[in-house]
Design an enzyme around this catalytic site. Structure first.
Site, mmCIF file in Angstrom:
data_model
loop_
_atom_site.group_PDB
_atom_site.id
_atom_site.type_symbol
_atom_site.label_atom_id
_atom_site.label_comp_id
_atom_site.label_asym_id
_atom_site.label_seq_id
_atom_site.Cartn_x
_atom_site.Cartn_y
_atom_site.Cartn_z
ATOM 1 N N HIS A 1 0.823 -1.209 0.000
ATOM 2 C CA HIS A 1 0.000 0.000 0.000
ATOM 3 C C HIS A 1 0.861 1.264 0.000
ATOM 4 O O HIS A 1 0.468 2.280 -0.580
ATOM 5 C CB HIS A 1 -0.942 -0.004 1.213
ATOM 6 C CG HIS A 1 -2.161 -0.836 1.002
ATOM 7 N ND1 HIS A 1 -3.440 -0.371 1.225
ATOM 8 C CD2 HIS A 1 -2.319 -2.111 0.568
ATOM 9 C CE1 HIS A 1 -4.319 -1.312 0.944
ATOM 10 N NE2 HIS A 1 -3.656 -2.391 0.558
ATOM 11 N N ASP A 2 2.011 1.207 0.630
ATOM 12 C CA ASP A 2 2.909 2.363 0.610
ATOM 13 C C ASP A 2 3.462 2.587 -0.789
ATOM 14 O O ASP A 2 3.423 3.702 -1.308
ATOM 15 C CB ASP A 2 4.058 2.144 1.594
ATOM 16 C CG ASP A 2 5.050 3.300 1.599
ATOM 17 O OD1 ASP A 2 4.616 4.447 1.834
ATOM 18 O OD2 ASP A 2 6.248 3.066 1.352
ATOM 19 N N GLY B 1 4.846 5.798 -4.140
ATOM 20 C CA GLY B 1 6.209 5.291 -4.199
ATOM 21 C C GLY B 1 6.626 4.689 -2.872
ATOM 22 O O GLY B 1 6.026 4.954 -1.824
ATOM 23 N N PRO C 1 -5.364 -0.609 -6.185
ATOM 24 C CA PRO C 1 -6.344 -1.377 -6.955
ATOM 25 C C PRO C 1 -7.522 -1.825 -6.092
ATOM 26 O O PRO C 1 -7.334 -2.172 -4.928
ATOM 27 C CB PRO C 1 -5.538 -2.573 -7.471
ATOM 28 C CG PRO C 1 -4.353 -2.668 -6.576
ATOM 29 C CD PRO C 1 -4.049 -1.282 -6.119
ATOM 30 N N THR D 1 -1.930 -15.318 -0.293
ATOM 31 C CA THR D 1 -1.797 -16.658 0.251
ATOM 32 C C THR D 1 -1.691 -16.625 1.777
ATOM 33 O O THR D 1 -1.820 -17.660 2.439
ATOM 34 C CB THR D 1 -0.572 -17.377 -0.350
ATOM 35 O OG1 THR D 1 -0.596 -18.747 0.021
ATOM 36 C CG2 THR D 1 0.730 -16.744 0.102
ATOM 37 N N ASP E 1 -6.737 -17.320 1.769
ATOM 38 C CA ASP E 1 -6.324 -18.596 1.186
ATOM 39 C C ASP E 1 -7.007 -19.703 1.983
ATOM 40 O O ASP E 1 -6.760 -19.873 3.172
ATOM 41 C CB ASP E 1 -4.795 -18.718 1.260
ATOM 42 C CG ASP E 1 -4.261 -20.054 0.786
ATOM 43 O OD1 ASP E 1 -5.058 -20.949 0.454
ATOM 44 O OD2 ASP E 1 -3.024 -20.212 0.745
ATOM 45 N N SER F 1 -4.103 -23.064 2.842
ATOM 46 C CA SER F 1 -3.028 -22.953 3.846
ATOM 47 C C SER F 1 -2.867 -21.484 4.212
ATOM 48 O O SER F 1 -1.926 -20.837 3.757
ATOM 49 C CB SER F 1 -1.720 -23.531 3.294
ATOM 50 O OG SER F 1 -1.482 -23.024 1.985
ATOM 51 N N ASP G 1 2.595 -20.093 0.101
ATOM 52 C CA ASP G 1 2.778 -21.184 -0.855
ATOM 53 C C ASP G 1 1.790 -21.023 -2.006
ATOM 54 O O ASP G 1 1.222 -19.947 -2.192
ATOM 55 C CB ASP G 1 2.602 -22.538 -0.149
ATOM 56 C CG ASP G 1 1.245 -22.675 0.546
ATOM 57 O OD1 ASP G 1 0.317 -21.875 0.241
ATOM 58 O OD2 ASP G 1 1.095 -23.583 1.386
#
Length: 338
Positions: free
Chosen positions: A78-79, A84, A173, A204, A254, A257, A262
Site C-alpha cells: 500500500h505504501d 512510491g 487497486p 496466500t 487462502d 493454507s 505457498d
C-alpha cells in the site's frame, strides 16, 4: 489435467516469462538514476548488520502475533502503490488527510511494528536507515517467516515527507476489479500483467473483512443475487459467518493454507474459492488463468512461483523511490505532518 491443456498452459507460462523480461528491460531504461542508486547491502559500511537486526526484532513480534506477517506485506504494498516506496503511508495527519486516512487503508495495520523496529535500529545507527528500507526488509522477512522465498532486498531508499489521502484513493487497486482494471493499476506502476498475477498471490496469507466481498454474497449484480462463480458450499459457509450484521468479521484469503506462503492461493482461486472478486477474476482471463491453473495443479512449479514472486517484489520495491539527496532519513516513522 489433460496433457494438451498442460502444454497450452506451459506455452502461455513461457509467454508470461518473456513479457516480464521485456517489461523489466524497459523498466531499467525508464527509471533512470533513482533506481540505479538502490543496491544490495547498501548499509554495509554505515550500519553493518542492520538486516539481521530488523529480522531478529521481527521474529520476536511474529512469534507473538501470527497475523503480523500478512499485515507488514500489505503495508509495504500500500505504501509503494500510493506515492512510491517512501514510507509516506507511515505519516499522520491531524486533519485526516494522510494516506493512512484513505478508505483503502482503513484496515491496514502494522504501523506500530515498523515504529518499534525503527527505534531499535536508531539505537544502533542514528539517522542512517530509512523507514522505507525497513518496510521493504519487513515485507521480505514476513514472506520468509511464513515459509516463502528469502529474496534479497535492494536498499538505499529515503523517506518522503508529504502524505496525501488522494494518492492512496487513486492508486490502490480495488478488491472488486476485473483483470482489465487491475492490469491498468499495475501498468501505472510499470508492473506487468504477470507481476499483477504473481503479486496477487500475496493473498496466500492474511484475511479480508466481510465488507470487502459481501456484494459477492448478497448483491452481485444489484438484484440481491450471489456471484455464480463462487463454489456453492464455500458461499454457504461465508454467508453463515458474514451476515449483514457482522460485516466486521474476517475470513482467510487462502482457504488451503492461510498461514503459509505457498501455492495454496492459486488452488483456492482454481477451485472457485477465492474470497475477493479481484482474485477470482484471475481465473476468468485467458492470459492469467493458465498461470493460476499451472500453479494450482502442478506442485513442481512452486519454486518457479517463488522465483517469480521475488522478481516482482524487487520491481515493486523500486516504484518511485527517493534516493541520494531526495527525501530524508527521520528518527521516527509515524510523525504528524500537519
Amino acid at each position: 489435467m489433460a496433457s494438451s491443456s498442460l502444454s497450452s498452459s506451459s506455452s502461455l507460462f513461457r509467454r508470461l516469462a518473456v513479457l516480464q523480461l521485456a517489461v523489466a528491460a524497459t523498466l531499467i531504461l525508464t527509471l533512470g538514476g533513482a533506481q540505479a542508486q538502490l543496491q544490495y547491502d547498501y548499509y554495509n559500511e554505515t550500519c553493518p548488520g542492520v538486516e539481521d537486526l530488523v529480522r531478529e526484532a521481527l521474529l520476536a513480534k511474529f512469534a507473538d502475533d501470527m497475523t503480523l506477517p500478512a499485515s507488514l506485506l500489505r503495508l509495504h504494498f500500500h505504501d509503494c502503490f500510493a506515492a512510491g516506496c517512501d514510507a509516506t503511508i507511515m505519516l499522520k495527519s491531524h486533519n485526516g488527510t494522510a494516506q493512512r486516512d484513505a478508505d483503502p487503508n482503513a484496515t491496514v495495520r502494522g504501523y506500530e511494528a515498523i515504529e518499534d523496529v525503527k527505534a531499535k535500529v536508531e539505537e544502533s545507527c542514528p539517522l542512517t536507515v530509512s523507514c522505507a528500507d525497513i518496510m521493504a526488509m519487513a515485507a521480505r522477512d514476513a514472506v520468509n517467516f511464513t515459509r516463502g522465498p528469502a529474496y534479497q532486498v535492494e536498499t538505499g531508499r529515503r523517506d518522503g515527507n508529504v502524505s496525501r489521502k488522494e494518492d492512496a484513493e487513486r492508486s490502490l487497486p480495488p478488491a472488486d476489479g476485473n483483470v482489465t482494471v487491475l492490469t491498468g493499476y499495475f501498468a501505472a506502476q510499470n508492473l506487468s500483467m504477470k507481476d499483477m498475477t504473481v503479486l496477487s498471490a500475496a493473498h496466500t496469507i492474511g484475511v479480508a473483512h466481510c465488507s470487502s466481498f459481501s456484494n459477492r454474497l448478497y448483491n452481485y449484480t444489484g438484484a440481491g443475487d450471489q456471484d455464480p462463480a463462487l463454489d456453492p458450499e464455500y458461499a454457504k459457509n461465508l454467508t453463515a459467518v458474514c451476515t449483514p450484521e457482522h460485516m466486521a468479521s474476517v475470513q482467510t484469503l487462502d482457504q488451503v493454507s492461510p498461514t503459509t506462503f505457498d501455492t495454496g492461493y492459486f488452488q483456492s482461486v482454481y477451485n472457485h474459492r477465492a474470497l475477493l472478486a479481484s482474485d477470482a477474476a484471475l481465473l476468468e482471463d485467458s492470459f492469467t488463468a493458465p498461470y493460476v491453473t499451472l500453479m494450482a495443479t502442478n506442485a513442481s512449479y512452486a519454486p518457479a512461483f517463488f522465483q517469480d514472486f521475488s522478481v516482482s517484489m524487487l520491481k515493486m520495491g523500486r516504484i518511485a523511490v527517493r534516493t541520494g539527496t531526495d527525501g530524508e532519513i527521520r528518527a521516527t516513522c509515524a510523525i504528524y505532518v500537519d
